[in-house]
Design a protein around this motif. Structure first.
Motif, PDB file in Angstrom:
ATOM      1  N   UNK A  47     -37.493  40.588  72.842  1.00 63.76           N
ATOM      2  CA  UNK A  47     -38.471  41.147  73.779  1.00 63.76           C
ATOM      3  C   UNK A  47     -37.780  42.075  74.779  1.00 63.76           C
ATOM      4  N   UNK A  48     -36.564  41.720  75.190  1.00 62.31           N
ATOM      5  CA  UNK A  48     -35.806  42.594  76.085  1.00 62.31           C
ATOM      6  C   UNK A  48     -35.505  43.933  75.410  1.00 62.31           C
ATOM      7  N   UNK A  49     -35.203  43.892  74.121  1.00 59.63           N
ATOM      8  CA  UNK A  49     -34.937  45.132  73.384  1.00 59.63           C
ATOM      9  C   UNK A  49     -36.179  46.017  73.369  1.00 59.63           C
ATOM     10  N   UNK A  50     -37.362  45.402  73.233  1.00 57.45           N
ATOM     11  CA  UNK A  50     -38.612  46.173  73.259  1.00 57.45           C
ATOM     12  C   UNK A  50     -38.855  46.782  74.637  1.00 57.45           C
ATOM     13  N   UNK A  51     -38.264  46.141  75.662  1.00 52.02           N
ATOM     14  CA  UNK A  51     -38.398  46.669  77.021  1.00 52.02           C
ATOM     15  C   UNK A  51     -37.327  47.711  77.330  1.00 52.02           C
ATOM     16  N   UNK A  52     -36.471  48.017  76.340  1.00 55.74           N
ATOM     17  CA  UNK A  52     -35.470  49.059  76.516  1.00 55.74           C
ATOM     18  C   UNK A  52     -34.133  48.592  77.041  1.00 55.74           C
ATOM     19  N   UNK A  53     -33.919  47.267  77.111  1.00 51.65           N
ATOM     20  CA  UNK A  53     -32.651  46.755  77.624  1.00 51.65           C
ATOM     21  C   UNK A  53     -31.595  46.715  76.517  1.00 51.65           C
ATOM     22  N   UNK A  54     -30.345  47.048  76.870  1.00 53.62           N
ATOM     23  CA  UNK A  54     -29.268  46.911  75.898  1.00 53.62           C
ATOM     24  C   UNK A  54     -28.899  45.431  75.770  1.00 53.62           C
ATOM     25  N   UNK A  55     -28.242  45.092  74.665  1.00 54.09           N
ATOM     26  CA  UNK A  55     -27.963  43.688  74.349  1.00 54.09           C
ATOM     27  C   UNK A  55     -27.117  43.018  75.425  1.00 54.09           C
ATOM     28  N   UNK A  56     -26.076  43.688  75.881  1.00 59.71           N
ATOM     29  CA  UNK A  56     -25.176  43.077  76.860  1.00 59.71           C
ATOM     30  C   UNK A  56     -25.904  42.741  78.156  1.00 59.71           C
ATOM     31  N   UNK A  57     -26.692  43.676  78.647  1.00 60.47           N
ATOM     32  CA  UNK A  57     -27.446  43.441  79.882  1.00 60.47           C
ATOM     33  C   UNK A  57     -28.470  42.327  79.691  1.00 60.47           C
ATOM     34  N   UNK A  58     -29.189  42.385  78.565  1.00 59.07           N
ATOM     35  CA  UNK A  58     -30.214  41.379  78.289  1.00 59.07           C
ATOM     36  C   UNK A  58     -29.605  39.987  78.175  1.00 59.07           C
ATOM     37  N   UNK A  59     -28.507  39.883  77.448  1.00 57.39           N
ATOM     38  CA  UNK A  59     -27.898  38.565  77.223  1.00 57.39           C
ATOM     39  C   UNK A  59     -27.385  37.959  78.520  1.00 57.39           C
ATOM     40  N   UNK A  60     -26.760  38.777  79.351  1.00 61.33           N
ATOM     41  CA  UNK A  60     -26.247  38.273  80.628  1.00 61.33           C
ATOM     42  C   UNK A  60     -27.391  37.777  81.512  1.00 61.33           C
ATOM     43  N   UNK A  61     -28.454  38.562  81.594  1.00 62.01           N
ATOM     44  CA  UNK A  61     -29.576  38.179  82.445  1.00 62.01           C
ATOM     45  C   UNK A  61     -30.318  36.963  81.929  1.00 62.01           C
TER      46      UNK A  61
ATOM     47  N   UNK B 199     -52.221  31.298  84.581  1.00 60.99           N
ATOM     48  CA  UNK B 199     -52.411  32.751  84.712  1.00 60.99           C
ATOM     49  C   UNK B 199     -52.811  33.341  83.357  1.00 60.99           C
ATOM     50  N   UNK B 200     -54.095  33.326  83.059  1.00 60.23           N
ATOM     51  CA  UNK B 200     -54.579  33.755  81.751  1.00 60.23           C
ATOM     52  C   UNK B 200     -54.419  35.253  81.523  1.00 60.23           C
ATOM     53  N   UNK B 201     -54.540  36.048  82.563  1.00 59.47           N
ATOM     54  CA  UNK B 201     -54.420  37.501  82.388  1.00 59.47           C
ATOM     55  C   UNK B 201     -53.007  37.884  81.948  1.00 59.47           C
ATOM     56  N   UNK B 202     -52.004  37.201  82.479  1.00 60.17           N
ATOM     57  CA  UNK B 202     -50.624  37.476  82.056  1.00 60.17           C
ATOM     58  C   UNK B 202     -50.414  37.052  80.611  1.00 60.17           C
ATOM     59  N   UNK B 203     -50.974  35.910  80.240  1.00 57.06           N
ATOM     60  CA  UNK B 203     -50.862  35.458  78.854  1.00 57.06           C
ATOM     61  C   UNK B 203     -51.487  36.471  77.896  1.00 57.06           C
ATOM     62  N   UNK B 204     -52.608  37.054  78.293  1.00 55.74           N
ATOM     63  CA  UNK B 204     -53.255  38.055  77.439  1.00 55.74           C
ATOM     64  C   UNK B 204     -52.403  39.315  77.312  1.00 55.74           C
ATOM     65  N   UNK B 205     -51.733  39.709  78.392  1.00 61.87           N
ATOM     66  CA  UNK B 205     -50.843  40.871  78.305  1.00 61.87           C
ATOM     67  C   UNK B 205     -49.686  40.590  77.351  1.00 61.87           C
ATOM     68  N   UNK B 206     -49.181  39.363  77.389  1.00 63.38           N
ATOM     69  CA  UNK B 206     -48.131  38.975  76.443  1.00 63.38           C
ATOM     70  C   UNK B 206     -48.643  39.091  75.006  1.00 63.38           C
ATOM     71  N   UNK B 207     -49.853  38.628  74.786  1.00 63.36           N
ATOM     72  CA  UNK B 207     -50.417  38.653  73.431  1.00 63.36           C
ATOM     73  C   UNK B 207     -50.578  40.084  72.926  1.00 63.36           C
ATOM     74  N   UNK B 208     -50.991  40.979  73.803  1.00 61.12           N
ATOM     75  CA  UNK B 208     -51.123  42.381  73.398  1.00 61.12           C
ATOM     76  C   UNK B 208     -49.755  42.973  73.058  1.00 61.12           C
ATOM     77  N   UNK B 209     -48.734  42.557  73.803  1.00 65.70           N
ATOM     78  CA  UNK B 209     -47.377  43.037  73.547  1.00 65.70           C
ATOM     79  C   UNK B 209     -46.888  42.602  72.163  1.00 65.70           C
TER      80      UNK B 209
END
Length: 260
Positions: A179-193, A222-232
């Motif tokens: 999911x981090x990769x889909x958000x444009x994060x590189x592997x090293x940054x994503x893994x550390x965070x 928080x149902x609205x956030x869950x729905x945004x996740x589902x669309x993603x």
């Protein structure tokens, strides 16, 4: 071999190693451990034999060992499999061996494995005799483990817990990295965070338990956030299935804990 190295350092004499494939002797500092393809505990003077083989191979290896010469009438023979019952060692028990199992609740990834110290990790101990139980408890403590007694019939549940607390956790970190990769994060940054995030969550679990440690949209409804996740995840059916299963599990568990 990590545990054997630890036992050797603790003063136990590791006399030999048997492997179906020929190879060089094991070398630990100045020590050289012979490596054989034919099982022969008698020549090694073995009073304890550890079967570190694949789960499915245990019955076959037990039958082979039952036909081999022994240095004593009742050696301790134990396996390291988490979910396999002592029934796999039944041919050895019939011949008079003390049988048992020692299973560390720790992952052993070869890429980072260093030494054999268990550093406080739980070790499930099961044996068909009190003497075997005491000896296995000592072997666990000698490599830094914390032995706990486990009934033979409970081994599958014990191993499932270990898989969920380790393998499933690693799989979920992979899911999060995707999911981090889909958000444009590189592997090293994503893994550390994500690792830092996971460590904080696990500290909370240890301090207050899973129910109180759970945060996020499911915990706050928080149902609205869950729905945004589902669309993603709409174009990623496998990830969507994982997500829905986890949301359903968390929702059910929150309902159960609120009713306590």
């Amino acid at each position: 071999m990590s545990l054997c190295r630890g036992w050797d350092a603790a003063g136990h004499i590791v006399g030999a190693s048997w492997n179906r494939s020929p190879g060089e002797a094991l070398r630990w500092g100045d020590r050289e451990i012979p490596r054989h393809t034919a099982i022969d505990p008698q020549s090694a003077g073995a009073s304890a034999i550890c079967l570190a083989v694949a789960d499915d191979a245990l019955p076959r290896v037990a039958h082979m060992l039952a036909r081999a010469p022994w240095p004593s009438p009742s050696p301790l023979v134990f396996h390291l499999a988490g979910s396999v019952s002592l029934d796999a060692l039944e041919p050895l028990a019939r011949r008079g061996a003390i049988t048992g199992s020692l299973h560390p609740l720790r992952s052993f990834p070869e890429a980072i494995l260093r030494g054999g110290v268990l550093d406080g990790h739980l070790c499930a101990v099961t044996s068909d005799s009190e003497d075997g139980r005491r000896r296995l408890q000592r072997l666990a403590r000698d490599v830094g483990g914390r032995p706990v007694d486990l009934d033979d019939g409970d081994r599958a549940a014990w191993h499932l817990a270990g898989v969920a607390g380790s393998n499933f956790l690693v799989a979920m970190m992979d899911f999060a990295e995707q999911q981090m990769a889909r958000a444009g994060m590189d592997v090293e940054t994503a893994r550390a965070g994500l690792t830092l995030l996971a460590e904080g969550a696990l500290r909370a679990v240890r301090e207050v338990g899973p129910a109180k440690a759970l945060t996020g949209p499911v915990a706050r409804g928080d149902r609205s956030t869950l729905e945004r996740h589902r669309r993603c995840l709409a174009d990623h059916p496998r990830s969507s299935e994982v997500y829905e299963a986890l949301v359903a599990y968390m929702t059910a568990r929150l309902g159960e804990s609120s009713g306590d």
